[in-house]
Write a protein that holds these residues in place. Sequence first.
Motif, mmCIF file in Angstrom:
data_model
loop_
_atom_site.group_PDB
_atom_site.id
_atom_site.type_symbol
_atom_site.label_atom_id
_atom_site.label_comp_id
_atom_site.label_asym_id
_atom_site.label_seq_id
_atom_site.Cartn_x
_atom_site.Cartn_y
_atom_site.Cartn_z
ATOM 1 N N GLU A 192 -9.191 80.577 56.740
ATOM 2 C CA GLU A 192 -8.710 79.221 56.466
ATOM 3 C C GLU A 192 -9.484 78.208 57.316
ATOM 4 O O GLU A 192 -9.947 77.181 56.805
ATOM 5 N N HIS A 193 -9.631 78.496 58.597
ATOM 6 C CA HIS A 193 -10.366 77.589 59.482
ATOM 7 C C HIS A 193 -11.828 77.472 59.075
ATOM 8 O O HIS A 193 -12.389 76.372 59.077
ATOM 9 N N VAL A 194 -12.443 78.585 58.716
ATOM 10 C CA VAL A 194 -13.854 78.573 58.314
ATOM 11 C C VAL A 194 -14.049 77.709 57.071
ATOM 12 O O VAL A 194 -14.949 76.872 57.022
ATOM 13 N N CYS A 195 -13.213 77.901 56.062
ATOM 14 C CA CYS A 195 -13.334 77.098 54.839
ATOM 15 C C CYS A 195 -13.203 75.619 55.159
ATOM 16 O O CYS A 195 -14.013 74.801 54.703
ATOM 17 N N ASN A 196 -12.211 75.259 55.958
ATOM 18 C CA ASN A 196 -12.020 73.857 56.311
ATOM 19 C C ASN A 196 -13.195 73.319 57.130
ATOM 20 O O ASN A 196 -13.617 72.180 56.929
ATOM 21 N N ASP A 197 -13.744 74.133 58.028
ATOM 22 C CA ASP A 197 -14.899 73.708 58.817
ATOM 23 C C ASP A 197 -16.128 73.471 57.951
ATOM 24 O O ASP A 197 -16.973 72.649 58.282
ATOM 25 N N TYR A 198 -16.236 74.184 56.828
ATOM 26 C CA TYR A 198 -17.355 74.008 55.911
ATOM 27 C C TYR A 198 -17.083 72.946 54.849
ATOM 28 O O TYR A 198 -17.840 72.802 53.896
ATOM 29 N N GLY A 199 -15.986 72.230 54.996
ATOM 30 C CA GLY A 199 -15.696 71.134 54.080
ATOM 31 C C GLY A 199 -15.049 71.549 52.783
ATOM 32 O O GLY A 199 -15.001 70.770 51.828
ATOM 33 N N VAL A 200 -14.557 72.788 52.715
ATOM 34 C CA VAL A 200 -13.859 73.276 51.524
ATOM 35 C C VAL A 200 -12.365 73.255 51.869
ATOM 36 O O VAL A 200 -11.826 74.208 52.428
ATOM 37 N N THR A 201 -11.718 72.148 51.573
ATOM 38 C CA THR A 201 -10.325 71.947 51.954
ATOM 39 C C THR A 201 -9.464 73.100 51.449
ATOM 40 O O THR A 201 -9.479 73.420 50.261
ATOM 41 N N THR A 202 -8.741 73.727 52.385
ATOM 42 C CA THR A 202 -8.046 74.971 52.066
ATOM 43 C C THR A 202 -6.752 75.100 52.851
ATOM 44 O O THR A 202 -6.720 74.808 54.042
ATOM 45 N N SER A 203 -5.718 75.592 52.182
ATOM 46 C CA SER A 203 -4.448 75.915 52.847
ATOM 47 C C SER A 203 -4.338 77.440 52.967
ATOM 48 O O SER A 203 -5.096 78.182 52.337
ATOM 49 N N ARG A 204 -3.381 77.881 53.740
ATOM 50 C CA ARG A 204 -3.149 79.324 53.886
ATOM 51 C C ARG A 204 -2.781 79.939 52.542
ATOM 52 O O ARG A 204 -3.267 81.003 52.186
ATOM 53 N N ASP A 205 -1.931 79.266 51.762
ATOM 54 C CA ASP A 205 -1.555 79.777 50.443
ATOM 55 C C ASP A 205 -2.772 79.929 49.536
ATOM 56 O O ASP A 205 -2.867 80.903 48.774
ATOM 57 N N GLN A 206 -3.696 78.985 49.610
ATOM 58 C CA GLN A 206 -4.909 79.081 48.787
ATOM 59 C C GLN A 206 -5.767 80.272 49.213
ATOM 60 O O GLN A 206 -6.315 80.972 48.366
ATOM 61 N N ILE A 207 -5.877 80.515 50.510
ATOM 62 C CA ILE A 207 -6.629 81.686 50.984
ATOM 63 C C ILE A 207 -5.990 82.955 50.440
ATOM 64 O O ILE A 207 -6.685 83.843 49.931
ATOM 65 N N MET A 208 -4.669 83.053 50.527
ATOM 66 C CA MET A 208 -3.979 84.247 50.027
ATOM 67 C C MET A 208 -4.217 84.433 48.536
ATOM 68 O O MET A 208 -4.483 85.543 48.076
ATOM 69 N N GLY A 209 -4.162 83.339 47.778
ATOM 70 C CA GLY A 209 -4.414 83.414 46.340
ATOM 71 C C GLY A 209 -5.846 83.831 46.038
ATOM 72 O O GLY A 209 -6.090 84.637 45.136
ATOM 73 N N GLU A 210 -6.795 83.287 46.793
ATOM 74 C CA GLU A 210 -8.204 83.653 46.569
ATOM 75 C C GLU A 210 -8.441 85.112 46.938
ATOM 76 O O GLU A 210 -9.190 85.815 46.258
ATOM 77 N N LEU A 211 -7.809 85.587 48.001
ATOM 78 C CA LEU A 211 -7.958 87.005 48.359
ATOM 79 C C LEU A 211 -7.372 87.905 47.280
ATOM 80 O O LEU A 211 -7.945 88.957 46.970
ATOM 81 N N ASP A 212 -6.239 87.490 46.688
ATOM 82 C CA ASP A 212 -5.687 88.258 45.562
ATOM 83 C C ASP A 212 -6.712 88.322 44.430
ATOM 84 O O ASP A 212 -6.968 89.390 43.869
ATOM 85 N N TRP A 213 -7.294 87.173 44.088
ATOM 86 C CA TRP A 213 -8.267 87.108 42.998
ATOM 87 C C TRP A 213 -9.499 87.937 43.326
ATOM 88 O O TRP A 213 -9.984 88.712 42.482
ATOM 89 N N LEU A 214 -10.015 87.806 44.546
ATOM 90 C CA LEU A 214 -11.207 88.559 44.939
ATOM 91 C C LEU A 214 -10.947 90.066 44.921
ATOM 92 O O LEU A 214 -11.825 90.843 44.540
ATOM 93 N N GLN A 215 -9.734 90.473 45.304
ATOM 94 C CA GLN A 215 -9.406 91.906 45.248
ATOM 95 C C GLN A 215 -9.349 92.384 43.794
ATOM 96 O O GLN A 215 -9.861 93.465 43.473
#
Length: 98
Positions: free
Chosen positions: A33-56
């Motif tokens: 979550e911190h890395v995405c936000n540091d790279y300018g890709v606005t992200t919440s914890r819920d979005q990270i969890m959803g993306e990890l579900d999708w990536l899996q």
Amino acid sequence: MSYAETLSQHRRLTILKFLADSPEYTSNASIMEHVCNDYGVTTSRDQIMGELDWLQEQGLVTYKDNGSFRVATATSRGVDVALGKARNPGVQRPRPGA
């Protein structure tokens, strides 16, 4: 393509690139979550969890839930997508040399 989908594609690439550069190709959702936000890709914890579900589901990462946090590991295919050696619909393709 909507702005939300474009942002998701960039978020997924950011996650995969970060995991590809991480020791043992592994990290936890809080750091991602911190890395995405540091790279300018606005992200919440819920979005990270959803993306990890999708990536899996796509076979690009595996993860384990450890109580209140999730630890993800890139698969070989996930690393190949992060490096631009393979493509996956739904993940932004990295620029050459990036």
